[in-house]
Structure formats: structure tokens, C-alpha cells
Write an enzyme that holds these catalytic residues in place. Structure first.
Site, PDB file in Angstrom:
ATOM      1  N   LYS A   7       7.186   7.132  -3.724  1.00 37.95           N
ATOM      2  CA  LYS A   7       7.643   5.789  -4.049  1.00 37.95           C
ATOM      3  C   LYS A   7       6.825   5.534  -5.824  1.00 37.95           C
ATOM      4  O   LYS A   7       7.387   5.114  -6.248  1.00 37.95           O
ATOM      5  CB  LYS A   7       7.349   4.266  -3.337  1.00 37.95           C
ATOM      6  CG  LYS A   7       7.870   3.056  -4.100  1.00 37.95           C
ATOM      7  CD  LYS A   7       7.476   1.920  -3.339  1.00 37.95           C
ATOM      8  CE  LYS A   7       5.963   1.049  -3.279  1.00 37.95           C
ATOM      9  NZ  LYS A   7       6.224   0.306  -4.007  1.00 37.95           N
ATOM     10  N   ASN A   8       5.935   5.390  -5.531  1.00 37.22           N
ATOM     11  CA  ASN A   8       5.136   5.183  -6.410  1.00 37.22           C
ATOM     12  C   ASN A   8       5.036   6.237  -7.643  1.00 37.22           C
ATOM     13  O   ASN A   8       4.253   6.358  -8.695  1.00 37.22           O
ATOM     14  CB  ASN A   8       3.528   4.510  -6.166  1.00 37.22           C
ATOM     15  CG  ASN A   8       3.551   3.302  -5.563  1.00 37.22           C
ATOM     16  OD1 ASN A   8       4.450   2.958  -5.640  1.00 37.22           O
ATOM     17  ND2 ASN A   8       2.449   2.954  -4.841  1.00 37.22           N
ATOM     18  N   CYS A 101       2.203 -12.690  -5.902  1.00 33.04           N
ATOM     19  CA  CYS A 101       2.530 -11.303  -5.429  1.00 33.04           C
ATOM     20  C   CYS A 101       0.962 -11.829  -3.873  1.00 33.04           C
ATOM     21  O   CYS A 101       0.623 -12.175  -3.863  1.00 33.04           O
ATOM     22  CB  CYS A 101       1.301 -10.492  -6.198  1.00 33.04           C
ATOM     23  SG  CYS A 101       2.182  -8.567  -5.325  1.00 33.04           S
ATOM     24  N   ARG A 106      -2.740  -9.987  -9.557  1.00 31.66           N
ATOM     25  CA  ARG A 106      -3.012  -8.380 -10.480  1.00 31.66           C
ATOM     26  C   ARG A 106      -2.259  -9.076 -11.762  1.00 31.66           C
ATOM     27  O   ARG A 106      -1.036  -9.153 -11.488  1.00 31.66           O
ATOM     28  CB  ARG A 106      -1.333  -8.244  -9.583  1.00 31.66           C
ATOM     29  CG  ARG A 106      -1.796  -7.714  -7.978  1.00 31.66           C
ATOM     30  CD  ARG A 106      -0.339  -7.569  -7.585  1.00 31.66           C
ATOM     31  NE  ARG A 106      -0.375  -6.000  -7.759  1.00 31.66           N
ATOM     32  CZ  ARG A 106       0.733  -4.914  -7.221  1.00 31.66           C
ATOM     33  NH1 ARG A 106       1.665  -5.601  -6.484  1.00 31.66           N
ATOM     34  NH2 ARG A 106       1.123  -3.717  -7.406  1.00 31.66           N
ATOM     35  N   ASP A 290      -2.801   0.885  -0.089  1.00 28.11           N
ATOM     36  CA  ASP A 290      -1.456   1.057   0.724  1.00 28.11           C
ATOM     37  C   ASP A 290      -1.995   1.514   1.717  1.00 28.11           C
ATOM     38  O   ASP A 290      -0.891   1.376   2.837  1.00 28.11           O
ATOM     39  CB  ASP A 290      -1.325   1.713  -0.463  1.00 28.11           C
ATOM     40  CG  ASP A 290      -1.060   0.806  -1.730  1.00 28.11           C
ATOM     41  OD1 ASP A 290      -1.266   0.027  -1.865  1.00 28.11           O
ATOM     42  OD2 ASP A 290       0.018   1.685  -2.186  1.00 28.11           O
ATOM     43  N   ARG A 382      11.661  -1.561   1.151  1.00 27.31           N
ATOM     44  CA  ARG A 382      11.323  -1.916  -0.364  1.00 27.31           C
ATOM     45  C   ARG A 382      10.449  -0.410  -0.843  1.00 27.31           C
ATOM     46  O   ARG A 382      11.117   0.514  -1.737  1.00 27.31           O
ATOM     47  CB  ARG A 382      10.365  -2.838  -0.441  1.00 27.31           C
ATOM     48  CG  ARG A 382      10.880  -4.017  -1.313  1.00 27.31           C
ATOM     49  CD  ARG A 382       9.850  -4.567  -1.466  1.00 27.31           C
ATOM     50  NE  ARG A 382       9.474  -3.932  -2.805  1.00 27.31           N
ATOM     51  CZ  ARG A 382       8.102  -4.567  -3.468  1.00 27.31           C
ATOM     52  NH1 ARG A 382       7.411  -5.768  -3.287  1.00 27.31           N
ATOM     53  NH2 ARG A 382       7.742  -3.780  -4.792  1.00 27.31           N
TER      54      ARG A 382
HETATM   55  N1  EPU Z   1      -6.158  -5.011 -12.661  1.00 25.38           N
HETATM   56  C1  EPU Z   1      -6.600  -5.552 -13.287  1.00 25.38           C
HETATM   57  N2  EPU Z   1      -5.995  -5.955 -14.771  1.00 25.38           N
HETATM   58  C2  EPU Z   1      -5.056  -4.562 -15.147  1.00 25.38           C
HETATM   59  C3  EPU Z   1      -4.288  -4.324 -13.924  1.00 25.38           C
HETATM   60  C4  EPU Z   1      -4.836  -4.141 -12.760  1.00 25.38           C
HETATM   61  O1  EPU Z   1      -7.040  -6.326 -13.434  1.00 25.38           O
HETATM   62  O2  EPU Z   1      -4.181  -4.720 -16.165  1.00 25.38           O
HETATM   63  C5  EPU Z   1      -6.273  -5.115 -11.229  1.00 25.38           C
HETATM   64  C6  EPU Z   1      -6.036  -5.810  -9.942  1.00 25.38           C
HETATM   65  O3  EPU Z   1      -6.026  -6.716  -9.922  1.00 25.38           O
HETATM   66  C7  EPU Z   1      -6.549  -5.019  -8.810  1.00 25.38           C
HETATM   67  C8  EPU Z   1      -7.113  -3.205  -9.612  1.00 25.38           C
HETATM   68  O4  EPU Z   1      -6.923  -3.989 -11.055  1.00 25.38           O
HETATM   69  O5  EPU Z   1      -7.411  -5.187  -8.495  1.00 25.38           O
HETATM   70  C9  EPU Z   1      -5.919  -1.951  -9.414  1.00 25.38           C
HETATM   71  O6  EPU Z   1      -4.585  -2.505  -9.341  1.00 25.38           O
HETATM   72  P1  EPU Z   1      -4.050  -0.852 -10.883  1.00 25.38           P
HETATM   73  O7  EPU Z   1      -4.160  -2.056 -11.627  1.00 25.38           O
HETATM   74  O8  EPU Z   1      -4.015   0.212  -9.913  1.00 25.38           O
HETATM   75  O9  EPU Z   1      -2.378  -0.923  -9.515  1.00 25.38           O
HETATM   76  P2  EPU Z   1      -1.198  -1.651  -9.961  1.00 25.38           P
HETATM   77  O10 EPU Z   1      -1.128  -0.037 -11.037  1.00 25.38           O
HETATM   78  O11 EPU Z   1      -0.684  -2.543  -9.741  1.00 25.38           O
HETATM   79  C10 EPU Z   1      -0.470   0.604  -7.459  1.00 25.38           C
HETATM   80  C11 EPU Z   1       0.311   0.582  -6.844  1.00 25.38           C
HETATM   81  C12 EPU Z   1      -0.149  -0.072  -5.456  1.00 25.38           C
HETATM   82  C13 EPU Z   1      -1.264   0.081  -5.342  1.00 25.38           C
HETATM   83  C14 EPU Z   1      -2.448  -0.030  -6.491  1.00 25.38           C
HETATM   84  C15 EPU Z   1      -3.575   0.274  -6.145  1.00 25.38           C
HETATM   85  C16 EPU Z   1       2.501   1.214  -7.580  1.00 25.38           C
HETATM   86  C17 EPU Z   1       4.034   0.805  -8.656  1.00 25.38           C
HETATM   87  N3  EPU Z   1       2.210   0.200  -7.333  1.00 25.38           N
HETATM   88  O12 EPU Z   1       0.063  -0.438  -8.483  1.00 25.38           O
HETATM   89  O13 EPU Z   1       1.299   0.063  -4.434  1.00 25.38           O
HETATM   90  O14 EPU Z   1      -1.586  -0.618  -4.235  1.00 25.38           O
HETATM   91  O15 EPU Z   1      -1.690   0.678  -7.572  1.00 25.38           O
HETATM   92  O16 EPU Z   1      -4.059   1.746  -5.486  1.00 25.38           O
HETATM   93  O17 EPU Z   1       2.171   2.230  -8.596  1.00 25.38           O
HETATM   94  C18 EPU Z   1       2.505  -0.586  -2.749  1.00 25.38           C
HETATM   95  O18 EPU Z   1       2.966   0.349  -3.114  1.00 25.38           O
HETATM   96  O19 EPU Z   1       2.367  -0.931  -1.569  1.00 25.38           O
HETATM   97  C19 EPU Z   1       1.625  -0.824  -3.796  1.00 25.38           C
HETATM   98  C20 EPU Z   1       0.965  -2.473  -3.676  1.00 25.38           C
END
Ligand code: EPU
Length: 403
Positions: A7-8, A101, A106, A290, A382
Site C-alpha cells: 500500500k505505502n 488522525c 501528524r 505499523d 484500507r
Molecule cells: N512528522 C512531523 N512533521 C512532518 C512529517 C512527519 O512532525 O512534516 C512526524 C510525524 O508526526 C511522526 C514522524 O514524523 O511522528 C514520522 O511520520 P512520517 O511522516 O514518516 O509518517 P507518514 O509519512 O505520514 C508513513 C506511512 C504510515 C507509517 C509512517 C511511519 C504512508 C502512506 N504512510 O506515514 O503508514 O506509519 O510513515 O512509518 O506511507 C499505515 O500504513 O497504517 C500508516 C499509518
């Protein structure tokens, strides 16, 4: 049991289609609600999408809009991945700011920071991120923390920026590598994906992606591995990459589970005696957030006490209240959960709060005595394709009822 496409990985690769003008074909695409949502979003932007039997076509020639509306973004946060590609294509974008969320705060400040560094002016207006770029020029983008979709958004935009962009503190997740591979096949010049420094040399345009096969979903594979560890079973999980599952496999071995790599398959044997272990979630190659909820189920029925620390999303513990209803002994202390193994969990009606939590509740049902009824399983759909049928095929008594 065979693992589907990730998915990701597929979501950012679908967003990448905005960067070109052509017919993109992608294979090993899982049939997931999130994939459908991304298709709807691309169609809202003007693309034509067709999906059947794991094959996806995205015709991006007709994309003529640059607004990602609230109604779609609120159902899937990954919609934010269109921000970079839209700025690249139109020099402007309007993308709804994702709201609350179930797994906690996030923010997307790092995405915005990266966009600004590359020459985009970004305002927050009426709940939307409104971006306008005059001249996009590559430079160094130092992230304050490791962000998966943030790294992807900047990689997408920088692919067609003028000059060289260097992302520092880039996320190293395999899904970032899959996106870089797909972009490189479109004609991008990306090096270093999979490390924390990614270098992107901008090109003037990208061609369509032809027949790219999405990597196997390591989180689905991991969830099935835990299903094997929970029960005294001998499961063969096909079509997965062991090298993506190192942190989980290491922890499962410590619990006494037997694991064997067999080419593209992993064999998992639950021994019936599960030892408690401590673990903390970390960016890749650490233990994935995850997989935290699913691994917690194993600890709920393990011998001894386990401390689980969630470092990525400190409030990602919504599943614990439901698990207590099944007799689990869990105490939350800050961003840690202290789990004392109980001999047996008992079936109960429980409710899913988010995608990974719903997978953990299904696993809890598999090892709880009696009948467990999990509601709100649309969360499960999802990100897991036919998890119920896959588990059924290895003997689990699980079926779907109309809610
Ligand atoms: N963060 C910030 N600022 C930002 C971006 C992130 O503070 O601008 C923080 C977040 O709050 C968190 C950390 O950085 O504490 C890491 O978040 P990240 O941005 O890596 O998460 P994401 O990109 O929103 C993806 C996956 C998630 C997975 C996370 C962590 C996708 C579409 N989603 O989310 O997947 O948990 O990386 O590995 O790639 C899931 O599949 O169930 C899912 C939630």
C-alpha cells in the site's frame, strides 16, 4: 498465503503519474480502499484510471486541475502525496490540510519546509495548503526528522526541478526506494534512496511508467508472520522480502518463534511457548510502528512482562482499550505500554479504530477463546486485501458479516 503489493509504495507511485503526460501501467497493485481513494483523487484532477486484477492504468494526459479536496484528503492522509507532483506540473497546488488522525498528531510542516526551500511559496488558507512556485531550483533540503511521505513529496518535486537537490535526513524505508526506482524508470535521476542522503538531479520532463511491479507489502507479511507465531502453526508466507523484515524477524526469534527464509517465502512456526520481549518503534530499519499493534497481541499472551515503546506516533495505542475488553493486561505509561501476558484472552465484541489496530484486533480474535466480533472493519480494508480469506485458507475460523 501470498503477500500482495505494498500500500505505502503504490500510493506515492500513483501520485508520481501526475509528473508525466502518458499512459502509466502499474502491476501487483493491491485491491485496497486506499488505492481506490487515490484513483478517485487522480480522477478528480482529470486523470483516467482503470483497475482490474492487480493491474492499474493511470492516463495522466488529461490532468488539468490542481486541487485536492477536503472530502478525499480527510479519508486518506496519504493524499498529501499529490502536493509535490502538482506543484511540479502546474507551479501551483491546493491541497486540503489533513485533519485529526486516530494514531495521533501528524503534522506536515516538513513537507512544507521542503517545498519552500525548493522555491515554492506556501500559505495556509481556509484549511488548504496553497502553494505557488515561480522558479523551482534544486538545493539542499535538510529534514528535522525522518518523514516517509515528506521525503517522497520532495523527491517527487525535485525530480523535475532545475539542478541538484540533496535531501538530508531522508527516510530510508523500502517504500521510498520503490518510489525512487519507479521515478528512475520514468527518466528521473535519483541516487541514494534507502540511505539518509538522497541526491536528485532534476530533468526537464518524465515519461510514463510501463509495467512497474509494486514491491511486496512488508507490513502485510509481518502481520501474517505474527498470525503464525500466535498459533502453534506452520505457515508459509509467499512473495515477501525477508530483508525488509529484519527487525520484526529478530524480535520474533527472541519470542521463541521459529523463522526460516526460503527464497521469496518465509516459513513461520509458532512453538506454543511465547517469551515476552521489550521493543521500541523506530524509523526503518528499526521496528516499524505499523507493526506495533500486531506485535502487542503476541505479548498479550506471552509468558512474562513486556514494555512496548512507541517513538513514531506516541499516542498510537487506541487498540489497548479494546484488548483489555478481551482480558489483556495492559497499562499505558506515557508513550509506553506495559503488557503482562495472560494465559488466555477471551472473545468479545470489539471495535477497530484505525488500519493497523484493526489487524491487531483480528489477530487477537484468532487467539482469544470463544467468539470475537470486530466492528468497523472498513479500516482493515484500507490496507489489507482479503485478510479474512487469507487467514481462512490456513484454517482460521473467520468470516465477514454485514455491519
Ligand atoms: N512528522 C512531523 N512533521 C512532518 C512529517 C512527519 O512532525 O512534516 C512526524 C510525524 O508526526 C511522526 C514522524 O514524523 O511522528 C514520522 O511520520 P512520517 O511522516 O514518516 O509518517 P507518514 O509519512 O505520514 C508513513 C506511512 C504510515 C507509517 C509512517 C511511519 C504512508 C502512506 N504512510 O506515514 O503508514 O506509519 O510513515 O512509518 O506511507 C499505515 O500504513 O497504517 C500508516 C499509518
Amino acid at each position: 498465503m501470498s503477500v500482495g503489493g505494498a500500500k505505502n509504495a503504490v500510493l506515492p507511485i500513483m501520485a508520481a503519474c501526475i509528473l508525466n503526460d502518458g499512459e502509466n501501467t502499474i502491476s501487483n497493485v493491491p485491491d485496497l480502499a486506499d488505492v481506490r481513494t487515490m484513483m478517485e483523487l487522480l480522477e478528480t484532477l482529470g486523470a483516467r484510471c482503470e483497475y482490474a486484477d492487480g493491474e492499474l492504468l493511470v492516463d495522466s494526459r488529461t490532468i488539468d486541475r490542481y486541487k485536492a479536496p477536503y472530502d478525499l484528503v480527510k479519508t486518506m492522509r496519504a493524499s498529501v502525496l499529490v502536493l509535490g507532483p502538482l506543484v511540479a506540473r502546474f507551479k501551483k497546488a491546493e491541497v486540503s490540510l489533513p485533519g485529526g488522525c486516530a494514531i495521533g498528531e501528524r503534522p506536515i510542516d516538513q513537507h512544507i519546509k521542503g517545498l519552500r526551500i525548493l522555491g515554492t511559496s506556501v500559505q495556509l488558507e481556509d484549511g488548504y495548503v496553497s502553494a505557488v512556485a515561480k522558479k523551482l531550483e534544486g538545493t539542499t533540503v535538510p529534514f528535522d526528522l525522518s518523514t516517509v511521505t515528506g521525503t517522497e513529496n520532495i523527491m517527487l518535486l525535485a525530480s523535475v526541478c532545475e539542478g541538484e537537490t540533496v535531501i538530508l535526513n531522508a527516510a530510508c524505508e523500502p517504500e521510498v526506494v520503490d518510489l525512487a526506482n519507479a521515478l528512475n524508470l520514468m527518466g528521473a535521476k535519483i541516487e541514494g534512496a534507502g540511505t539518509d542522503i538522497i541526491t536528485i538531479t532534476g530533468v526537464s520532463s518524465l515519461g510514463p511508467l510501463k509495467g512497474y511491479s509494486i514491491m511486496p507489502d512488508r507490513i502485510e507479511a509481518g502481520t501474517l508472520m505474527i498470525a503464525g507465531a500466535l498459533n502453534e502453526s506452520d505457515l508459509l508466507i509467499r512473495n515477501c522480502r525477508f530483508e525488509h523484515l529484519g527487525a520484526l524477524a529478530g524480535k520474533l526469534l527472541q519470542t521463541g518463534t521459529e523463522i526460516e527464509k526460503n527464497g521469496n517465502s518465509i516459513r513461520v512456526r509458532g512453538t506454543g511457548k511465547i517469551k515476552s520481549i521489550d521493543f521500541s518503534t523506530l524509523p526503518y530499519p528499526g521496528f516499524p510502528t505499523d507493526m506495533q499493534a500486531q506485535m502487542m497481541i503476541l505479548m498479550c499472551v506471552a509468558d512474562g512482562m513486556s514494555v512496548i515503546t512507541e517513538n513514531i506516533f506516541p499516542q498510537r495505542f487506541m487498540h489497548t482499550a479494546e484488548l483489555r475488553r478481551m482480558g489483556a493486561d495492559i497499562k499505558l505509561v506515557g508513550n509506553s505500554a506495559v503488557v503482562r501476558g495472560v494465559r488466555e484472552m477471551r472473545g468479545a465484541p470489539i471495535m477497530a479504530s484505525d488500519l493497523r489496530a484493526s489487524a491487531s484486533l483480528v489477530l487477537a480474535g484468532l487467539c482469544g477463546a470463544g467468539r470475537t466480533e470486530v466492528s468497523r472493519i472498513y479500516h482493515l480494508d484500507r490496507g489489507y486485501e482479503k485478510l479474512d480469506e487469507k487467514l481462512q485458507s490456513v484454517g482460521a475460523s473467520i468470516w465477514r458479516e454485514q455491519e
